[in-house]
Design an enzyme around this catalytic site. Structure first.
Site, mmCIF file in Angstrom:
data_model
loop_
_atom_site.group_PDB
_atom_site.id
_atom_site.type_symbol
_atom_site.label_atom_id
_atom_site.label_comp_id
_atom_site.label_asym_id
_atom_site.label_seq_id
_atom_site.Cartn_x
_atom_site.Cartn_y
_atom_site.Cartn_z
ATOM 1 N N HIS A 237 -4.129 4.465 0.788
ATOM 2 C CA HIS A 237 -2.727 4.350 0.374
ATOM 3 C C HIS A 237 -1.881 4.307 1.636
ATOM 4 O O HIS A 237 -2.062 5.133 2.529
ATOM 5 C CB HIS A 237 -2.354 5.548 -0.498
ATOM 6 C CG HIS A 237 -1.051 5.400 -1.217
ATOM 7 N ND1 HIS A 237 0.157 5.391 -0.572
ATOM 8 C CD2 HIS A 237 -0.773 5.236 -2.528
ATOM 9 C CE1 HIS A 237 1.126 5.233 -1.461
ATOM 10 N NE2 HIS A 237 0.584 5.142 -2.664
ATOM 11 N N ARG A 257 9.307 3.156 -2.218
ATOM 12 C CA ARG A 257 9.584 1.751 -1.884
ATOM 13 C C ARG A 257 10.110 0.994 -3.102
ATOM 14 O O ARG A 257 10.948 0.124 -2.977
ATOM 15 C CB ARG A 257 8.316 1.097 -1.314
ATOM 16 C CG ARG A 257 8.026 1.549 0.118
ATOM 17 C CD ARG A 257 6.645 1.133 0.591
ATOM 18 N NE ARG A 257 5.614 2.014 0.041
ATOM 19 C CZ ARG A 257 4.393 1.626 -0.291
ATOM 20 N NH1 ARG A 257 4.036 0.367 -0.141
ATOM 21 N NH2 ARG A 257 3.528 2.492 -0.769
#
Lengths: 604, 248
Positions: A237, A257
């Site tokens: 990740h 994000r």
């Protein structure tokens, strides 16, 4: 003798009580069979609670252009087309019903203005698709399943660890386990067994996974003769915490994000704009301005490059750090505070949308994410590979054994899209429960092999019989360091060959570990036994990663940095050969039916 | 590197004692890091529960210098280090071993609370419509990570051991989340009065103070539930109307 151990009988035994295990148990018990559910921790603590961003389902509540075909196509693209296309199809078609079902069981998702389930943007998903509850969606999911499941008559065995699957000839007929409190052994007889044990993150030093992610299901299945698939594909990740050292690896949700967070290097450059893969060019914004419009819901804007797939973002971060443009602690900056330039109530908005991130950084890193950027770097998060299963039934290659969730392979191909895990757990957990129940209704209990039990007990008690021996935590630590260094995000033949030798060396040493103290709730003993699983998965990962001489999704080879079309046609399977060694084989991916091919072509 | 001294409770239901361990402290460390480091290096059989290490699973509850906390969210730099740091198990539950307690009572209590029962779907697509404002309160309650620290400090449980009569703050919050769920049609008020004995709570708010999720347990969950129970069973006008309804 086997008779010495307490024996429990269930039509279906589910191993693992995260999202997939719970959903499978609910489905099997709904089908009218008796269900036992075994978990290593307390109920409701499984790693699913850590899932933050949401579950992907093409419900089209936020963007009416979404449908299962787009979701299917996004999943295949994200997985670089080595996915099991049938699983990707079933997943995309069934995920919306699975989410709505959770609502009917009491889940309380965030809402759209017109009162429907709200969906958010996530990497690799063309439209806002993730049903969510702030940034604690996994907790909502596991609690909903748990609170529904406890009224279903499922027998739950908490803090029980399975150490072997029991076989009668070629069929799995139960499991052998110990309970943590007093180390007493337990026999579970079952007509069908479902593995839902999650991931392997603890094979690596920097990971978002808890102590439980030791690849138990992968290893149990391998030991029982089942095939593993795609073990080279591991998801790092892109955004784990990097500082302070004690929190290194803890997940920072992609939701940051999705809500407008941007990645910057030490020079302040938004480096994700520098490298946009060709197959995502058309879907990715050219300018920061367009990216912002996308995250604020402009349907004509394309998504910002921060929302490219996880494999790519992780590699870009590694590149920046290697080029000397990283942060003081070896990460990059993830900035959500900047949105104050765009909206007036930014701090409140951030706290509302990302409450646990706010809390996590405030408490663990003394950092206020509404005013300062976070430091982030890649963390071992998820394994795409796992037990090879039939797409429709989740049956493994061994009769009586099923698998669902992270420990099963196929749907994600070379890289998983964020949000596809929670929906995967539900879709295939349900299917595993359904088909395992059916298998149980059509088959009787098998015979328990007392010799197998005796051997397992002998093996399990060895760590107590040593006068001197190594510390199991030390071996685990060395394995984690080695896998991190040699079979991490960027891989080479030479390093992986060294890892293979290293794994075999550690395997020898693991036979000489010693547990401290007595058998009651003893972590050194538990760790000693976990080593077998960690070593199995580490070896499988390394073997498969050596064999795939190309770069694709979660597998990046420095010595073969390009994608190779020939490798795009195959998966690698691993199973035990006659001598008990790992045997790797190349299998050709079945051709996709014309209608699915057409969908992919239409979606560009 | 700095060292800290820990006094960790070692023992089981038959008894035990604090044992001292010195361990090195690195920047940003939390108590759980130190405990796991001690486990890995000095005391392999030191029992403790943990999972997520990020305050999301509620496994590592313990009493640190006497304060009920999650070990994973307690930074070393928030504790005085000129004296040993004590770590001991929760007190409201029977001890299994070291820092691990038997919390199974909580699971039994939850099963007794009537499950969620939604009204039939009201939208034409077979789903429901709920507005965000109507679910904010329920979402606050659903943040609960079931660490059981609120149960640990509740004196009805901790000091008076009324586990058989009283369900404790955790399950009052759970009941409140169900009762205030916009779709739920079940009635749990009689059970709250007679089975859960909500009246035993005397609103000292100790539970609210220790909640690592910051749920305002007393003000937002328990008091409104108490009010509903009072309204249902003790309010003279409601009682009169009920009498009337029955006769009819």
């Amino acid at each position: 003798m086997a008779a010495e151990y307490q024996t429990f009988e269930h039509d279906v035994l589910v191993i693992g009580a995260g999202g997939a295990g719970l959903r499978a148990a609910i489905e099997a018990s709904t089908a009218g069979v008796s269900v036992g559910l075994v978990c290593k921790s307390l109920l409701g603590k499984a790693h699913t609670v850590m899932a933050e961003g949401g579950m992907a389902a093409a419900m089209a509540n936020v963007d009416d252009r979404d449908n299962w075909k787009v979701h299917f196509s996004d999943t295949m693209r994200g997985g670089q087309y080595v996915n099991n296309w049938r699983m990707a199809e079933l997943h995309a078609k069934e995920a919306p019903d699975r989410v709505r079902e959770l609502e009917a069981w009491g889940a309380v998702f965030d809402r759209t203005k017109d009162g429907r389930i709200l969906q958010r943007n996530f990497g690799g998903h063309k439209y806002p698709r993730l049903a969510h509850v702030g940034d604690r969606t996994g907790l909502e999911m596991i609690r909903t399943l748990q609170d529904h499941g406890i009224h279903q008559g499922i027998e739950v065995y908490m803090e029980v660890t399975v150490i072997a699957l029991l076989k009668d000839g070629d069929r799995v007929v139960g499991a052998f386990a110990y309970e943590r409190e007093h180390g007493r052994f337990r026999i579970f007889k079952a007509k069908a067994v479902i593995l839902a044990t999650g991931g392997i993150g603890r094979a690596y030093k920097i990971t978002s996974n808890s102590w439980e992610g030791t690849g138990d299901g992968h290893s149990l299945a391998f030991d029982a003769g089942a095939e593993l698939l795609d073990m080279e594909f591991i998801q790092f990740h892109p955004t784990g915490m990097v500082y302070p050292p004690s929190v290194r690896g803890i997940l920072v949700t992609e939701g940051v994000r999705g809500e407008g967070g941007i990645l910057k290097n030490s020079e302040g450059r938004r480096f994700m704009f520098d490298d946009i893969p060709a197959n995502y060019k058309d879907q990715t914004s050219d300018t920061p301005e367009e990216g912002w419009r996308y995250v604020t819901g402009d349907k004509n804007a394309r998504r910002p490059p921060e929302l490219l797939t996880r494999d790519h973002v992780a590699r870009c971060i590694v590149r920046e750090v290697k080029a000397g443009r990283g942060t003081p602690n070896g990460g990059v900056y993830l900035d959500i505070a900047w949105i104050k330039e765009k909206i007036s109530n930014a701090p409140e908005h951030i706290k509302k949308k990302l409450p646990s991130m706010y809390h996590q950084f405030k408490q663990l890193a003394d950092l206020d994410i509404t005013t300062e950027p976070m430091e982030v770097g890649p963390t071992t998060h998820y394994i795409m590979g796992g037990i090879r299963v039939d797409a429709d039934t989740q049956a493994s290659t061994v009769a009586g054994l099923f698998a669902a969730g992270e420990c099963a392979a196929g749907i994600n191909g070379a890289n998983r899209l964020g949000g596809n895990s929670l929906s995967d757990l539900l879709v295939f957990g349900k299917r595993a429960g359904e088909y395992a129940a059916k298998f149980a209704q059509e088959n009787d209990f098998g015979q328990i092999n007392s010799e197998q039990i005796e051997q397992t007990v002998k093996w399990a008690l060895e760590p107590f019989e040593k006068q001197t021996g190594e510390n199991p935590f030390e071996i685990q630590h060395e394995l984690q360091e080695m896998m991190q260094d040699l079979v991490g995000i960027v891989r080479t033949e030479d390093e992986m060959q060294r890892a293979l030798i290293g794994v075999r060396e550690l395997r020898k040493r693991s036979k000489n570990v010693k547990a401290t103290g007595n058998i009651d709730f003893n972590p050194s003993w538990h760790t000693a036994l976990d080593l077998h699983n960690l070593l199995n998965v580490s070896e499988a990962i390394t073997l498969a990663a050596i064999e795939r001489k190309e770069s694709r999704g979660g597998q990046f080879r420095d010595d073969y940095p390009a994608k190779d079309a020939e490798f795009g046609k195959v998966n690698f399977t691993i199973k035990k050969d006659a001598g008990g060694e790992m045997k790797i084989e190349r299998v050709t991916i079945l051709e996709m039916p014309a209608e699915l091919k057409q969908i992919i072509e239409e979606m560009g | 590197m700095a060292k800290a001294t820990f006094k960790i409770w070692r023992g089981d239901s038959s008894g035990g004692e604090f044992k001292s361990y010195d361990t090195e402290i690195s920047p940003g460390m939390v108590v759980l890091d130190a405990v796991l480091q001690i486990q890995g290096e000095q005391a392999g059989d030191l029992a403790c529960r943990w999972n997520c290490k990020a305050g999301k699973c509620g496994s590592c509850s313990a009493e640190i210098n006497g304060n009920p906390k999650l070990m994973c969210m307690t930074r070393m730099n928030t504790l005085p280090q000129d004296a040993p740091i004590t770590v001991e198990p929760m007190k409201a539950f029977p001890l299994k071993k070291d820092l691990v307690t038997d919390v199974s009572w909580n699971y039994r209590v939850k099963e007794k609370i009537k499950k969620f029962k939604p009204r039939p779907p009201d939208a034409t697509d077979g789903t429901w419509r709920m507005v965000q404002e109507d679910i904010d309160r329920v979402q606050e309650f659903r943040k609960c990570i079931e660490c059981f620290l609120c149960q640990d400090v509740c004196h009805v449980l901790r000091d008076h051991h009324k586990h058989e009569e009283f369900i404790g703050p955790r399950f009052l919050v759970y009941a409140a989340a169900l009762e205030m769920h916009p779709l739920d049609t079940e009635d749990r008020l009689r059970d709250l009065k007679d089975e859960s004995n909500i009246g035993l709570c005397n609103i000292t708010k100790c539970c609210t103070k220790v909640c690592p999720e910051g749920i305002t347990i007393t003000d937002n969950a328990i008091i409104p539930l108490k009010e509903r129970v009072v309204g249902e069973f003790y309010d003279p006008i409601t009682r009169f109307l009920k009498l009337f309804r029955k006769k009819r």
